[in-house]
Design an enzyme around this catalytic site. Structure first.
Site, PDB file in Angstrom:
ATOM      1  N   LYS A  66      10.406  38.578 -34.720  1.00 21.76           N
ATOM      2  CA  LYS A  66       9.390  38.185 -35.697  1.00 21.76           C
ATOM      3  C   LYS A  66       9.431  36.679 -35.908  1.00 21.76           C
ATOM      4  CE  LYS A  66       7.984  39.628 -40.401  1.00 21.76           C
ATOM      5  NZ  LYS A  66       8.327  40.581 -41.496  1.00 21.76           N
ATOM      6  N   SER A 140       4.743  43.267 -42.807  1.00 17.66           N
ATOM      7  CA  SER A 140       4.354  41.994 -42.234  1.00 17.66           C
ATOM      8  C   SER A 140       4.794  41.831 -40.782  1.00 17.66           C
ATOM      9  CB  SER A 140       4.951  40.854 -43.076  1.00 17.66           C
ATOM     10  OG  SER A 140       6.384  40.932 -43.111  1.00 17.66           O
ATOM     11  N   SER A 164       8.202  46.178 -44.676  1.00 17.67           N
ATOM     12  CA  SER A 164       7.665  45.573 -43.454  1.00 17.67           C
ATOM     13  C   SER A 164       8.353  46.038 -42.184  1.00 17.67           C
ATOM     14  CB  SER A 164       7.749  44.048 -43.552  1.00 17.67           C
ATOM     15  OG  SER A 164       6.952  43.577 -44.615  1.00 17.67           O
TER      16      SER A 164
END
Length: 562
Positions: A66, A140, A164
């Site tokens: 990420k 996210s 997330s």
């Protein structure tokens, strides 16, 4: 002309991944993708280390991180180009995976500053769902989840503050492990709410996720609490009364009840739990004072960026963070007291259960629905996930079927440091099947991404019993046909893949003629489902049995003079 040495499995996997990236045409997944030449060079270096006897348990595994996790050589943006900095080293989680032999492809898109559960709050573009591009991917950790679901990488790193590491898993039909806080270091991670942030892992199967997590984890950064010894007997799983789940999307209540029924069928003892303290705490994460910690993390940058007219700030994210600036301190202390009471009630509800089973989310919105109500849609998605880190719990999200052709997911939640227990329970919901492949679905062949996207993983390479003939079919892409003949057959090289039983069913529904799924006899005397061919399709085809394998036949043709 001498035959060329085929590329190693590691190098083949790298090339396959970049081919898959181009074919998928999802540029919004990535913030920074490493050049293929760099990744291939690293793959060759890994092969040299392996040849020299190095122990690299993750060699050949590809992963992504990420975009709020430090990767040496790539900028850390947290989804905001103006925020970018160049880290001097990998974050510990990245460094540990690389040390075990895993190859990193790049950094993935996210809801800016990890603020959101929708995957749309990014100047790099809204990340579309892996199965339906009109729907949200979940956030996210959006890009990481979709890269796994599309079979581009074997696993990917996300973060989880409000869900997330679980919501994107549910929406894309993959596994998301959210470990106990502190088991995986968050050093080198741009914080969202530093006190409750967790680094998570996505994979297509539970064993793959557990393997990656084992290499990421550290000894606990705090004393292990005295866990109540588990009393003998069946697994005990808590579920809420139906009315406490609130409004769910069409078909989701039935899918959840079907999951509960499957657990009961395994012998689990299902009992009721009062969900109220969990949902009350979930509402506090954004509506209370705890959101002020997001301002502590990046508020000064956001304020200055607004003043400077920076256009890469997501307006929804900027609004959430700047509004948190003016929350009075007394509200935080009041909320902490209220949360402590809710946590006591929640743990009391969980005291006689191994885990709480919930739908991961109440529904799956479209991109249009999120655009029309960005705050409301996001808040709804966190109904069941927001409280987990506030209560210092562990969780695992797993696929649990489909509703209207889209993935449906559930999660199991338990006390801190019960991660292994949750994984064992989750495995009950993930029955697996084996599949024998001999041609275009092999690990270095063009149809292999179909298997990867279904959560398949290679178990071993073997041969069939000597009762088959292999023919080169006239198809696009080229593929062979395996046909049972009994006497006069020969052993054919075969890969055995493991995949979710549901994935095998989905593959069967898309299998084109003349391919069929039947029972394949292996050289060790066992049998497994595998690809076979209708005998009527063999007319005017080349019998390539003497080559012993599809790969050998392809290599022979590639080096044969024209």
């Amino acid at each position: 002309m001498p035959a060329q040495t085929p590329p190693s499995p590691t190098l083949t996997r790298v090339r396959q991944a970049y081919t898959r990236i181009e074919a998928a045409n999802r540029p919004e997944l990535w913030i920074d993708l490493r050049p293929q030449s760099d990744t291939e060079a690293e793959a060759k270096a890994l092969d040299a280390h392996l040849a020299a006897g190095a122990h690299l348990p993750l060699a050949g595994h590809l992963f992504a991180a990420k975009g709020n996790i430090d990767v040496h050589g790539l900028p850390t943006t947290a989804g905001c180009p103006a925020y970018a900095y160049t880290p001097a080293t990998d974050a510990p989680v990245v460094a540990r995976l690389r040390a075990a032999g895993a190859l990193l492809l790049g950094t993935t898109n996210l809801d800016q500053f990890a603020t959101g559960l929708v995957g749309t709050r990014s100047p790099y573009g809204a990340v579309r769902n892996a199965h339906d591009p009109t729907r949200t991917s979940g956030g996210s950790s959006a890009g990481s989840a979709v890269a796994v679901a599309l079979g581009i990488v074997d696993f990917a790193l996300g973060t989880d503050t409000a869900g997330s590491g679980r919501v994107p898993a549910a929406f894309n039909g993959i596994v998301g492990l959210k470990p106990t806080r502190g088991l995986v270091p968050t050093t080198g991670v741009v914080p969202a709410c530093a006190s409750i942030d967790c680094v998570t892992v996505f994979a297509r199967t539970l064993p793959e996720a557990e393997q990656a997590l084992a290499h990421m984890a550290s000894p606990p950064d705090r004393a292990l609490p005295p866990l109540s010894p588990r009393a003998p007997g069946p697994w005990r799983v808590a579920v809420p009364p139906r009315e406490q789940l609130g409004e769910l999307d069409e078909g989701w209540a039935e899918a959840y009840e079907a999951t509960v029924t499957r657990l009961r069928a395994t012998g689990a003892d299902v009992r009721l739990l009062d969900l109220t303290p969990f949902t009350e705490a979930a509402a506090m994460l954004y509506q209370g004072a705890f959101v002020a910690e997001r301002y502590t993390a990046v508020g000064a940058f956001v304020d200055k960026a607004i003043a400077d007219g920076v256009d890469s700030l997501d307006p929804t994210v900027a609004g959430i963070i700047t509004r948190a600036r003016d929350i009075p301190a007394h509200r935080l202390f009041a909320d902490q007291d209220h949360l402590a009471g809710l946590r006591t009630r929640a743990l009391a509800e969980l005291a006689d259960a191994d885990a709480l089973l919930l739908p991961t989310t109440p529904g799956h919105p479209t991109l249009a629905e999120v655009a029309a109500d960005p705050l409301g849609a996001n808040a709804r998605l966190g109904r069941f996930t927001n409280s987990t880190n506030l209560f210092d719990l562990a969780a695992v999200a797993v696929p649990a079927g489909e509703v209207n052709g889209l993935p449906f997911g559930v999660m199991l939640i338990g006390p801190a440091f019960t991660d292994d227990r949750l994984a064992r329970l989750a495995a009950l919901l993930q029955p697996e099947a084996r599949l024998a492949v001999v041609g275009a679905h092999l690990s270095d062949q063009p149809l292999n991404p179909q298997l990867l996207s279904l959560g398949a993983r290679l178990e071993r390479t073997t041969t069939t019993a000597p009762v088959y003939r292999l023919h080169a079919l006239r198809t696009t892409p080229p593929k062979p046909g395996l046909v049972h003949v009994g006497e006069g057959g020969a052993p054919i090289e075969t890969e055995i893949w493991r995949l979710p039983a549901e994935g095998l069913g989905r593959l069967l529904t898309t299998l084109p003629r003349p391919m069929t799924l039947g029972t394949v006899q292996l050289s060790d005397g066992t049998q497994t489902p595998g690809f076979l061919c209708e005998p009527t399709a063999l007319h005017n085809t080349e019998d390539i049995t003497d080559h012993g394998s599809w790969r050998t036949y392809l290599t022979h043709n590639a080096t044969k003079p024209t």
